[in-house]
Design a protein around this motif. Sequence first.
Motif, PDB file in Angstrom:
ATOM      1  N   PRO A   1      79.032  70.647 -97.867  1.00  0.00           N
ATOM      2  CA  PRO A   1      79.337  69.364 -97.240  1.00  0.00           C
ATOM      3  C   PRO A   1      79.332  68.244 -98.286  1.00  0.00           C
ATOM      4  O   PRO A   1      78.498  68.217 -99.172  1.00  0.00           O
ATOM      5  CB  PRO A   1      78.212  69.170 -96.216  1.00  0.00           C
ATOM      6  CG  PRO A   1      77.136  70.114 -96.619  1.00  0.00           C
ATOM      7  CD  PRO A   1      77.779  71.214 -97.402  1.00  0.00           C
ATOM      8  N   ALA A   2      80.309  67.378 -98.179  1.00  0.00           N
ATOM      9  CA  ALA A   2      80.403  66.260 -99.112  1.00  0.00           C
ATOM     10  C   ALA A   2      79.259  65.292 -98.871  1.00  0.00           C
ATOM     11  O   ALA A   2      78.850  65.056 -97.735  1.00  0.00           O
ATOM     12  CB  ALA A   2      81.734  65.544 -98.932  1.00  0.00           C
ATOM     13  N   LYS A   3      78.738  64.760 -99.975  1.00  0.00           N
ATOM     14  CA  LYS A   3      77.663  63.779 -99.841  1.00  0.00           C
ATOM     15  C   LYS A   3      78.253  62.506 -99.256  1.00  0.00           C
ATOM     16  O   LYS A   3      79.348  62.082 -99.626  1.00  0.00           O
ATOM     17  CB  LYS A   3      77.030  63.489-101.195  1.00  0.00           C
ATOM     18  CG  LYS A   3      76.239  64.650-101.731  1.00  0.00           C
ATOM     19  CD  LYS A   3      75.517  64.275-102.988  1.00  0.00           C
ATOM     20  CE  LYS A   3      74.697  65.446-103.468  1.00  0.00           C
ATOM     21  NZ  LYS A   3      73.949  65.125-104.674  1.00  0.00           N
ATOM     22  N   PRO A   4      77.535  61.890 -98.325  1.00  0.00           N
ATOM     23  CA  PRO A   4      78.068  60.666 -97.724  1.00  0.00           C
ATOM     24  C   PRO A   4      78.135  59.536 -98.751  1.00  0.00           C
ATOM     25  O   PRO A   4      77.266  59.419 -99.610  1.00  0.00           O
ATOM     26  CB  PRO A   4      77.063  60.357 -96.608  1.00  0.00           C
ATOM     27  CG  PRO A   4      75.827  61.094 -96.969  1.00  0.00           C
ATOM     28  CD  PRO A   4      76.248  62.279 -97.778  1.00  0.00           C
ATOM     29  N   ASP A   5      79.154  58.740 -98.658  1.00  0.00           N
ATOM     30  CA  ASP A   5      79.326  57.594 -99.547  1.00  0.00           C
ATOM     31  C   ASP A   5      78.619  56.402 -98.915  1.00  0.00           C
ATOM     32  O   ASP A   5      79.105  55.825 -97.935  1.00  0.00           O
ATOM     33  CB  ASP A   5      80.813  57.324 -99.744  1.00  0.00           C
ATOM     34  CG  ASP A   5      81.068  56.246-100.790  1.00  0.00           C
ATOM     35  OD1 ASP A   5      80.101  55.599-101.252  1.00  0.00           O
ATOM     36  OD2 ASP A   5      82.244  56.070-101.154  1.00  0.00           O
ATOM     37  N   LEU A   6      77.458  56.051 -99.452  1.00  0.00           N
ATOM     38  CA  LEU A   6      76.648  54.977 -98.874  1.00  0.00           C
ATOM     39  C   LEU A   6      77.359  53.628 -98.918  1.00  0.00           C
ATOM     40  O   LEU A   6      77.204  52.814 -98.007  1.00  0.00           O
ATOM     41  CB  LEU A   6      75.295  54.896 -99.579  1.00  0.00           C
ATOM     42  CG  LEU A   6      74.358  56.083 -99.356  1.00  0.00           C
ATOM     43  CD1 LEU A   6      73.074  55.899-100.145  1.00  0.00           C
ATOM     44  CD2 LEU A   6      74.045  56.261 -97.882  1.00  0.00           C
TER      45      LEU A   6
ATOM     46  N   LEU B   1      79.719  53.518 -95.965  1.00  0.00           N
ATOM     47  CA  LEU B   1      78.967  53.371 -94.718  1.00  0.00           C
ATOM     48  C   LEU B   1      78.366  51.975 -94.586  1.00  0.00           C
ATOM     49  O   LEU B   1      78.317  51.415 -93.488  1.00  0.00           O
ATOM     50  CB  LEU B   1      77.868  54.438 -94.634  1.00  0.00           C
ATOM     51  CG  LEU B   1      78.377  55.870 -94.470  1.00  0.00           C
ATOM     52  CD1 LEU B   1      77.223  56.856 -94.581  1.00  0.00           C
ATOM     53  CD2 LEU B   1      79.077  56.037 -93.137  1.00  0.00           C
ATOM     54  N   ARG B   2      77.937  51.401 -95.702  1.00  0.00           N
ATOM     55  CA  ARG B   2      77.391  50.039 -95.677  1.00  0.00           C
ATOM     56  C   ARG B   2      78.488  49.042 -95.315  1.00  0.00           C
ATOM     57  O   ARG B   2      78.272  48.117 -94.517  1.00  0.00           O
ATOM     58  CB  ARG B   2      76.792  49.701 -97.041  1.00  0.00           C
ATOM     59  CG  ARG B   2      75.976  48.424 -97.044  1.00  0.00           C
ATOM     60  CD  ARG B   2      75.331  48.104 -98.395  1.00  0.00           C
ATOM     61  NE  ARG B   2      74.610  49.206 -98.990  1.00  0.00           N
ATOM     62  CZ  ARG B   2      74.939  49.800-100.149  1.00  0.00           C
ATOM     63  NH1 ARG B   2      75.974  49.381-100.847  1.00  0.00           N
ATOM     64  NH2 ARG B   2      74.232  50.791-100.625  1.00  0.00           N
ATOM     65  N   ALA B   3      79.690  49.244 -95.850  1.00  0.00           N
ATOM     66  CA  ALA B   3      80.819  48.362 -95.535  1.00  0.00           C
ATOM     67  C   ALA B   3      81.218  48.493 -94.062  1.00  0.00           C
ATOM     68  O   ALA B   3      81.516  47.485 -93.396  1.00  0.00           O
ATOM     69  CB  ALA B   3      82.008  48.685 -96.432  1.00  0.00           C
TER      70      ALA B   3
ATOM     71  N   ALA C   1      76.974  47.652 -79.804  1.00  0.00           N
ATOM     72  CA  ALA C   1      76.994  49.120 -79.780  1.00  0.00           C
ATOM     73  C   ALA C   1      77.630  49.688 -81.055  1.00  0.00           C
ATOM     74  O   ALA C   1      77.134  50.660 -81.623  1.00  0.00           O
ATOM     75  CB  ALA C   1      77.746  49.619 -78.552  1.00  0.00           C
ATOM     76  N   GLU C   2      78.733  49.063 -81.515  1.00  0.00           N
ATOM     77  CA  GLU C   2      79.384  49.525 -82.745  1.00  0.00           C
ATOM     78  C   GLU C   2      78.459  49.358 -83.946  1.00  0.00           C
ATOM     79  O   GLU C   2      78.370  50.231 -84.807  1.00  0.00           O
ATOM     80  CB  GLU C   2      80.676  48.746 -82.992  1.00  0.00           C
ATOM     81  CG  GLU C   2      81.790  49.057 -82.028  1.00  0.00           C
ATOM     82  CD  GLU C   2      82.975  48.109 -82.198  1.00  0.00           C
ATOM     83  OE1 GLU C   2      82.840  47.064 -82.880  1.00  0.00           O
ATOM     84  OE2 GLU C   2      84.045  48.419 -81.647  1.00  0.00           O
ATOM     85  N   PHE C   3      77.761  48.217 -84.003  1.00  0.00           N
ATOM     86  CA  PHE C   3      76.862  47.958 -85.115  1.00  0.00           C
ATOM     87  C   PHE C   3      75.687  48.934 -85.105  1.00  0.00           C
ATOM     88  O   PHE C   3      75.321  49.475 -86.151  1.00  0.00           O
ATOM     89  CB  PHE C   3      76.345  46.516 -85.073  1.00  0.00           C
ATOM     90  CG  PHE C   3      75.348  46.230 -86.161  1.00  0.00           C
ATOM     91  CD1 PHE C   3      75.774  46.105 -87.472  1.00  0.00           C
ATOM     92  CD2 PHE C   3      74.002  46.091 -85.881  1.00  0.00           C
ATOM     93  CE1 PHE C   3      74.858  45.853 -88.494  1.00  0.00           C
ATOM     94  CE2 PHE C   3      73.088  45.836 -86.888  1.00  0.00           C
ATOM     95  CZ  PHE C   3      73.515  45.714 -88.198  1.00  0.00           C
ATOM     96  N   ILE C   4      75.112  49.185 -83.936  1.00  0.00           N
ATOM     97  CA  ILE C   4      73.979  50.113 -83.836  1.00  0.00           C
ATOM     98  C   ILE C   4      74.405  51.516 -84.274  1.00  0.00           C
ATOM     99  O   ILE C   4      73.701  52.188 -85.033  1.00  0.00           O
ATOM    100  CB  ILE C   4      73.404  50.111 -82.405  1.00  0.00           C
ATOM    101  CG1 ILE C   4      72.712  48.769 -82.137  1.00  0.00           C
ATOM    102  CG2 ILE C   4      72.441  51.274 -82.184  1.00  0.00           C
ATOM    103  CD1 ILE C   4      72.324  48.542 -80.689  1.00  0.00           C
ATOM    104  N   ALA C   5      75.576  51.955 -83.840  1.00  0.00           N
ATOM    105  CA  ALA C   5      76.071  53.284 -84.222  1.00  0.00           C
ATOM    106  C   ALA C   5      76.327  53.359 -85.733  1.00  0.00           C
ATOM    107  O   ALA C   5      75.965  54.347 -86.384  1.00  0.00           O
ATOM    108  CB  ALA C   5      77.334  53.621 -83.450  1.00  0.00           C
ATOM    109  N   ALA C   6      76.920  52.314 -86.310  1.00  0.00           N
ATOM    110  CA  ALA C   6      77.203  52.288 -87.745  1.00  0.00           C
ATOM    111  C   ALA C   6      75.909  52.270 -88.542  1.00  0.00           C
ATOM    112  O   ALA C   6      75.791  52.952 -89.567  1.00  0.00           O
ATOM    113  CB  ALA C   6      78.066  51.077 -88.090  1.00  0.00           C
ATOM    114  N   ARG C   7      74.916  51.518 -88.065  1.00  0.00           N
ATOM    115  CA  ARG C   7      73.621  51.471 -88.768  1.00  0.00           C
ATOM    116  C   ARG C   7      72.924  52.823 -88.709  1.00  0.00           C
ATOM    117  O   ARG C   7      72.325  53.259 -89.689  1.00  0.00           O
ATOM    118  CB  ARG C   7      72.736  50.382 -88.185  1.00  0.00           C
ATOM    119  CG  ARG C   7      71.387  50.284 -88.889  1.00  0.00           C
ATOM    120  CD  ARG C   7      70.637  49.024 -88.519  1.00  0.00           C
ATOM    121  NE  ARG C   7      69.305  49.027 -89.067  1.00  0.00           N
ATOM    122  CZ  ARG C   7      68.988  48.670 -90.317  1.00  0.00           C
ATOM    123  NH1 ARG C   7      69.943  48.300 -91.142  1.00  0.00           N
ATOM    124  NH2 ARG C   7      67.755  48.694 -90.733  1.00  0.00           N
TER     125      ARG C   7
END
Length: 136
Positions: free
Chosen positions: A95-100, A103-105, A119-125
């Motif tokens: 599995p590819a390492k997640p690009d932090l 994800l932060r962007a 809800a979108e912000f909570i899921a992204a966080r």
Amino acid sequence: MSAPAPAEFLYGVDSSVADDSRFYEPPRVVRFRITKKTAKRIYYVRRERGPGEIETGYVNRQQIEADGEIYNHGAGGWWAPDFHLYLNPPELEQPAKPDLAVLRAEMAAAHPDRGGTDAEFIAARQRYEKAKEATA
């Protein structure tokens, strides 16, 4: 003087399943040295128990040579590295390492002050925090 024949191998996958994620190891290819080939079977070293003591296994030669792989029900269980054997080393998808940074962007773009919803912000966080823990 002729060179010795190269050692031949069968290949399996050790996926080291553990109940505790702290001891997780990614799957790896394991080589099993072939000791003998007959018209019907290929014999291989399952494991070395000590000096001069080996445990051997065998598979149907016609089937593995025709298909390139075989399920070896004499291996002791689905968790054994030699349960599924291959003639050639299998390609393992890691599995590819997640690009932090990405994800932060995404988390910043989903923030309510920038037009996102709660809800979108909570899921992204949650995705960001989970990836951050996985890379630590």
